[in-house]
Scaffold this motif. Structure first.
Motif, short mmCIF file in Angstrom:
data_model
loop_
_atom_site.label_atom_id
_atom_site.label_comp_id
_atom_site.label_asym_id
_atom_site.label_seq_id
_atom_site.Cartn_x
_atom_site.Cartn_y
_atom_site.Cartn_z
N PRO A 20 0.79 -1.36 -0.03
CA PRO A 20 -0.02 -0.05 -0.18
C PRO A 20 0.87 1.28 -0.12
O PRO A 20 0.44 2.53 -0.20
N LEU A 21 2.25 1.26 0.02
CA LEU A 21 2.93 2.33 0.14
C LEU A 21 2.59 3.28 -1.21
O LEU A 21 2.74 4.44 -0.91
N SER A 22 2.61 2.67 -2.37
CA SER A 22 2.38 3.47 -3.58
C SER A 22 0.87 3.91 -3.61
O SER A 22 0.53 4.44 -4.89
N LYS A 23 0.03 3.63 -2.80
CA LYS A 23 -1.21 4.08 -3.23
C LYS A 23 -1.51 5.67 -2.95
O LYS A 23 -2.34 6.28 -3.84
N SER A 24 -0.76 6.31 -2.35
CA SER A 24 -0.76 7.97 -2.20
C SER A 24 0.62 8.45 -2.70
O SER A 24 0.66 9.73 -2.88
N ILE A 25 1.49 7.61 -2.53
CA ILE A 25 2.91 8.51 -2.86
C ILE A 25 3.45 7.55 -3.84
O ILE A 25 3.49 6.40 -3.95
N PRO A 26 3.73 8.10 -5.17
CA PRO A 26 4.46 7.57 -6.36
C PRO A 26 5.66 6.47 -5.90
O PRO A 26 6.37 7.15 -5.24
N LYS A 27 5.61 5.44 -6.43
CA LYS A 27 6.81 4.57 -5.97
C LYS A 27 8.21 5.52 -6.24
O LYS A 27 9.11 5.00 -5.76
N GLU A 28 7.96 6.28 -7.51
CA GLU A 28 9.19 6.83 -7.73
C GLU A 28 9.91 7.73 -6.72
O GLU A 28 11.10 8.26 -6.91
N LEU A 29 8.79 8.26 -5.79
CA LEU A 29 9.44 9.07 -4.72
C LEU A 29 9.75 8.57 -3.45
O LEU A 29 9.64 9.33 -2.51
N LEU A 30 9.66 7.26 -3.43
CA LEU A 30 9.78 6.38 -2.15
C LEU A 30 11.35 6.78 -2.03
O LEU A 30 12.08 6.71 -2.97
N ALA A 63 2.85 14.43 -8.11
CA ALA A 63 3.81 14.83 -7.13
C ALA A 63 5.33 14.74 -7.73
O ALA A 63 6.30 15.50 -7.23
N ILE A 64 5.56 13.84 -8.82
CA ILE A 64 6.86 13.76 -9.31
C ILE A 64 7.18 14.96 -10.03
O ILE A 64 8.59 15.51 -9.88
N GLU A 65 6.19 15.62 -10.85
CA GLU A 65 6.56 16.82 -11.56
C GLU A 65 6.84 18.00 -10.41
O GLU A 65 7.74 18.86 -10.52
N ASN A 66 6.19 18.00 -9.23
CA ASN A 66 6.33 19.00 -8.18
C ASN A 66 7.81 18.92 -7.84
O ASN A 66 8.33 19.79 -7.34
N TYR A 67 8.13 17.65 -7.60
CA TYR A 67 9.46 17.51 -7.05
C TYR A 67 10.82 18.10 -7.68
O TYR A 67 11.65 18.58 -7.29
#
Length: 286
Positions: A20-30, A63-67
């Motif tokens: 469930p980690l990637s449900k709200s956080i893109p896996k690319e930002l883990l 969120a990835i673009e925002n990073y």
């Protein structure tokens, strides 16, 4: 050809292996140690000479673009409180590097994702970096090895390059596997980057039917004509466009090489391997 300056990074996937980690956080930002996964992938591309990175994304992945954007309010607050060095570190992208994004629309496989970048990269030769795969930044030289080597080889020979690395026979069925010779051959781990002509690829073969133990790692350097082959590639049984199918078609008209990898790569898109990678990266950054 003097330079190869474009790269595509597909980031539209759900990351179902990381739920469930990637449900709200893109896996690319883990996180991997102190930085998110995609940070290392972008650093690798930049070190190899890439100046324009195209993220093939999805509305849920903003969120990835925002990073990669500058948070003006955060930057001002840090500078006002005297945290100048921290503020400078957050603006880590070189001034001559551009990051664009384009939406995939429908998730129809890796080949479809790469093809979705055509409006931006059309006419340019380009690299593809899979964001699940992180190559060890502590024991390899991003500026000279692996992707950087592949880019240089492509510029010298005009032959598309695909990074491969030996895997254990019991793991062969998990990967796309290269066919170099008529007879199956087991290759040892390479200590140098070397390019070898490839005849084709088999996607996730049974161990007994695999042509070799050289698995595709997740780094590619393509002649721009691969986009035309992707347009003509038929969907598989799942309705997805497979990149390996387009590569096999390309090989019929233009020579393609595999490049042996130096060092280790980490699968940051699978929970068990991600946890091992997180531990390793954390230890290196203590």
């Amino acid at each position: 050809m003097k330079k190869l300056t474009h790269a595509v990074i597909p980031v539209a996937g759900f990351g179902s292996r990381m739920l469930p980690l990637s449900k709200s956080i893109p896996k690319e930002l883990l996180p991997l140690g102190r930085l998110p996964v995609i940070h290392y992938v972008i650093e690798e591309a930049i070190a190899a000479g890439i100046k324009h990175i195209v993220l093939v994304t999805h509305p849920q992945k903003q969120a990835i673009e925002n990073y990669f954007d500058i948070n003006v309010e955060l930057d001002a607050a840090l500078r006002e409180s005297g945290k100048i060095s921290l503020a400078d570190n957050l603006q880590w992208l070189p001034d001559d590097v551009k990051i664009s994004s384009i939406r995939q629309g429908k998730r129809l496989g890796l080949g479809h994702a790469v093809g979705a970048a055509r409006p931006i990269i059309d006419g340019h030769h380009f690299a593809v970096l899979l964001p699940d795969v992180v190559i060890d930044p502590f024991k390899t030289n991003y500026a000279k090895q692996n992707l950087a080597y592949m880019t240089q080889q492509f510029l010298e020979t005009g032959r598309s390059q695909i990074l491969v690395d030996p895997v254990a026979e019991e793991d062969i069925h998990k990967y796309g596997v290269a066919e170099l010779n008529k007879e199956k051959k087991i290759y040892a781990k390479s200590q140098t980057n070397a390019s070898l002509p490839v005849k084709g690829f088999v996607e996730k073969p049974d161990t007994k039917e695999a042509p070799s133990n050289l698995a595709v790692v997740g780094r590619y350097v393509f002649d721009c004509q691969i986009l035309d082959y992707l347009d003509r590639t038929a969907p598989d049984k799942k309705g997805e466009i497979q990149l390996t199918d387009a590569i096999d078609a390309l090989i019929q008209s233009a020579p393609v090489d595999v490049a042996t990898m130096i060092g280790n790569s980490f699968d940051a898109g699978n929970m068990s391997t991600y946890l091992n990678a997180f531990s390793y990266f954390s230890e290196q950054q203590l």
